[in-house]
Design an enzyme around this catalytic site. Sequence first.
Site, PDB file in Angstrom:
ATOM      1  N   HIS A 139      -2.580   0.521  16.454  1.00  0.00           N
ATOM      2  CA  HIS A 139      -1.821   1.014  15.303  1.00  0.00           C
ATOM      3  C   HIS A 139      -0.541   1.734  15.721  1.00  0.00           C
ATOM      4  CE1 HIS A 139      -1.762   1.958  10.918  1.00  0.00           C
ATOM      5  NE2 HIS A 139      -2.465   0.839  10.908  1.00  0.00           N
ATOM      6  N   TRP A 145       1.962   6.592  12.704  1.00  0.00           N
ATOM      7  CA  TRP A 145       0.582   6.614  12.204  1.00  0.00           C
ATOM      8  C   TRP A 145      -0.111   5.285  12.455  1.00  0.00           C
ATOM      9  CZ3 TRP A 145      -1.724   3.621   8.301  1.00  0.00           C
ATOM     10  CH2 TRP A 145      -3.107   3.898   8.140  1.00  0.00           C
ATOM     11  N   ARG A 167     -13.682  -6.183  14.987  1.00  0.00           N
ATOM     12  CA  ARG A 167     -12.713  -5.191  15.451  1.00  0.00           C
ATOM     13  C   ARG A 167     -13.463  -3.877  15.627  1.00  0.00           C
ATOM     14  NH1 ARG A 167      -7.662  -2.209  12.325  1.00  0.00           N
ATOM     15  NH2 ARG A 167      -9.228  -0.615  11.920  1.00  0.00           N
ATOM     16  N   GLU A 209      -4.069  -5.138  19.267  1.00  0.00           N
ATOM     17  CA  GLU A 209      -3.094  -5.224  18.164  1.00  0.00           C
ATOM     18  C   GLU A 209      -2.135  -4.040  18.143  1.00  0.00           C
ATOM     19  OE1 GLU A 209      -5.154  -5.539  14.440  1.00  0.00           O
ATOM     20  OE2 GLU A 209      -3.391  -4.880  13.309  1.00  0.00           O
ATOM     21  N   TYR A 228      -7.468   7.128  13.975  1.00  0.00           N
ATOM     22  CA  TYR A 228      -7.209   5.928  13.184  1.00  0.00           C
ATOM     23  C   TYR A 228      -8.434   4.993  13.200  1.00  0.00           C
ATOM     24  CZ  TYR A 228      -6.002   1.294  11.889  1.00  0.00           C
ATOM     25  OH  TYR A 228      -6.049   0.075  11.283  1.00  0.00           O
ATOM     26  N   ARG A 235       0.641 -11.722  12.949  1.00  0.00           N
ATOM     27  CA  ARG A 235      -0.189 -11.131  11.890  1.00  0.00           C
ATOM     28  C   ARG A 235       0.455 -11.175  10.507  1.00  0.00           C
ATOM     29  NH1 ARG A 235      -4.566  -8.930  11.508  1.00  0.00           N
ATOM     30  NH2 ARG A 235      -4.004  -6.782  11.041  1.00  0.00           N
ATOM     31  N   HIS A 266     -14.493  -5.087  10.389  1.00  0.00           N
ATOM     32  CA  HIS A 266     -14.095  -3.786  10.950  1.00  0.00           C
ATOM     33  C   HIS A 266     -15.307  -2.915  11.229  1.00  0.00           C
ATOM     34  CE1 HIS A 266      -9.711  -3.073   9.612  1.00  0.00           C
ATOM     35  NE2 HIS A 266      -9.902  -4.348   9.835  1.00  0.00           N
ATOM     36  N   ASP A 317      -6.279  -3.376   1.416  1.00  0.00           N
ATOM     37  CA  ASP A 317      -5.098  -3.320   0.536  1.00  0.00           C
ATOM     38  C   ASP A 317      -4.516  -4.706   0.292  1.00  0.00           C
ATOM     39  OD1 ASP A 317      -4.687  -2.375   3.366  1.00  0.00           O
ATOM     40  OD2 ASP A 317      -2.582  -2.723   2.899  1.00  0.00           O
ATOM     41  N   ASP A 332      -7.284  -2.284  17.457  1.00  0.00           N
ATOM     42  CA  ASP A 332      -5.971  -1.999  16.863  1.00  0.00           C
ATOM     43  C   ASP A 332      -5.480  -0.639  17.365  1.00  0.00           C
ATOM     44  OD1 ASP A 332      -3.742  -1.739  15.262  1.00  0.00           O
ATOM     45  OD2 ASP A 332      -4.787  -2.154  13.375  1.00  0.00           O
ATOM     46  N   ASN A 357       0.807  -1.222   0.000  1.00  0.00           N
ATOM     47  CA  ASN A 357       0.000   0.000   0.000  1.00  0.00           C
ATOM     48  C   ASN A 357       0.844   1.279   0.000  1.00  0.00           C
ATOM     49  OD1 ASN A 357      -2.343   1.424  -0.024  1.00  0.00           O
ATOM     50  ND2 ASN A 357      -2.959   0.940   2.079  1.00  0.00           N
ATOM     51  N   GLU A 376      -8.348 -11.605   9.406  1.00  0.00           N
ATOM     52  CA  GLU A 376      -8.982 -10.298   9.201  1.00  0.00           C
ATOM     53  C   GLU A 376      -9.620 -10.268   7.810  1.00  0.00           C
ATOM     54  OE1 GLU A 376      -6.171  -7.067   9.038  1.00  0.00           O
ATOM     55  OE2 GLU A 376      -7.706  -5.562   9.447  1.00  0.00           O
ATOM     56  N   GLU A 392       1.803  -7.213  11.275  1.00  0.00           N
ATOM     57  CA  GLU A 392       1.357  -6.945   9.901  1.00  0.00           C
ATOM     58  C   GLU A 392       2.429  -6.226   9.090  1.00  0.00           C
ATOM     59  OE1 GLU A 392      -2.219  -4.602  10.625  1.00  0.00           O
ATOM     60  OE2 GLU A 392      -1.159  -2.793  10.037  1.00  0.00           O
TER      61      GLU A 392
HETATM   62  C1  GCO Z   1      -5.226  -3.501   9.934  1.00  0.00           C
HETATM   63  C2  GCO Z   1      -4.228  -2.521   9.482  1.00  0.00           C
HETATM   64  C3  GCO Z   1      -4.599  -1.692   8.316  1.00  0.00           C
HETATM   65  C4  GCO Z   1      -3.357  -0.967   7.821  1.00  0.00           C
HETATM   66  C5  GCO Z   1      -3.323  -0.943   6.346  1.00  0.00           C
HETATM   67  C6  GCO Z   1      -2.072  -0.276   5.832  1.00  0.00           C
HETATM   68  O1  GCO Z   1      -5.080  -3.974  11.045  1.00  0.00           O
HETATM   69  O2  GCO Z   1      -6.094  -3.837   9.154  1.00  0.00           O
HETATM   70  O3  GCO Z   1      -3.624  -1.855  10.536  1.00  0.00           O
HETATM   71  O4  GCO Z   1      -5.684  -0.850   8.545  1.00  0.00           O
HETATM   72  O5  GCO Z   1      -3.283   0.308   8.334  1.00  0.00           O
HETATM   73  O6  GCO Z   1      -3.420  -2.249   5.875  1.00  0.00           O
HETATM   74  O7  GCO Z   1      -1.982  -0.404   4.459  1.00  0.00           O
HETATM   75 MG    MG Z   2      -3.441  -3.330  12.098  1.00  0.00          MG
END
Ligand code: GCO
Ligand code: MG
Length: 418
Positions: A228, A418, A164, A252, A176, A299, A139, A332, A226, A54, A355, A278
Amino acid sequence: MNTPAQTETPTQGSARDRRIVDAKVIVTCPGRNFVPLKIPTASGVYGLGDATLNGRELAVAAYLQDHVVPNLIGRDAGRIEDMFQFLYRGAYWRRGPVTMTAIAAVDVALWDILGKMAGLPLYQLLGGRSREGALVYGHANGRDIAEASDAVGRFIEQGFLAVRAQCGVPGVKKAYGVSSGKAYEPAESELPAETVWNTPRYLETAPKLFERLRRDHGNGVELLHDVHHRLTPIEAARLARDLEPYRLFWLEDATPAENQKAFELIRRHSVTPLAVGEVFNSIWDCKYLIENQLIDYIRTTIVHGGGITHVRRIADFAALHQVRTGFHGATDLSPVTMGAALHFDTWVPNFGIQEWMFHDDRTEEVFPHDYVFRNGRLHVGDTPGHGVDIDEKLAARYPYSPRQLPIARLEDGTLWDW
Ligand code: GCO
Ligand code: MG
């Protein structure tokens, strides 16, 4: 019995038939950017991989086009392990998201070819079914706690067993995980959008969200959250502890995982299960957290982790430490990755959860696939290979559109995670 089809392709599956004759890197934007890779063999059978990273799509496309594709032509598509070793060890410059995503695209395409030639679905090649379907989480989000709770309710009505939940944070303009559209889609603009982050407000809000969710929806649904990568280790420990009464399935990316010892601090203070990985792309990123049992779910998924060949190694290593898989699956991650991941989930003994976010209708049309949602789980069919195809004509109608992920700053302008 000799059916006409069999006599027409008597040598299908031989090294000569498996010879790679071409490799096509496709860049398409049916609602968002994807980088599928199509590898045809001399037999006419082709495999499909995914090289989507992404906001950095063209970097992977160039890596493939300029440095990988010329090496593929003439090679035996059946030598999957050797191909991984060639592209990973042989390249000298190892690891990193661009490299490992490119390798994953090739690896998944080769597994797809193997399955198609054998006439077997991918999960069968991996060792067969361990379960009927893969538990997935959707989500839910909202601008405030009440809206997020309504969104969770809608997921439960649709049959989701795990959700989530993210919500807006008072005083934070673009928190976020909160969106106005059908699915949360962060890579919205050509240059990164600038968002402002406020940790104290977030730390007040998140426990209230989950208190409300348990009150409104009871204990029958699995809830995930999450962070993040936004918190420091001690803040992460505090949040994990504050969320304990609401029995999360997982918390997460509670703190950035470059500093892996930080997770010892979280563990010391809380029994909330933790998920990470991730943004990892190799088993070496995962090793310390797994062997020290600092996480409960890994992940790292196929598209960013070097493909099935490498992620299988991560999953096996995780199994030794009772860590289960919880593959990344935001929008993505293309249907090609989802297809491959779901076959993997159907087989892998230490599966935890998958997910899953809904793809745009245009994406669904470009990538016809053989998986369906039923009773909270995604089920793969028996189409040989990973069961995901591409409509190239349609893909060509959606040219690349430059988009990057946002960045976050603190209120004083300091750049944050971020
Ligand atoms: C999640 C992720 C996504 C990412 C994204 C970045 O847990 O699904 O954190 O929201 O931010 O895939 O490209
Ligand atoms: Mg995530």
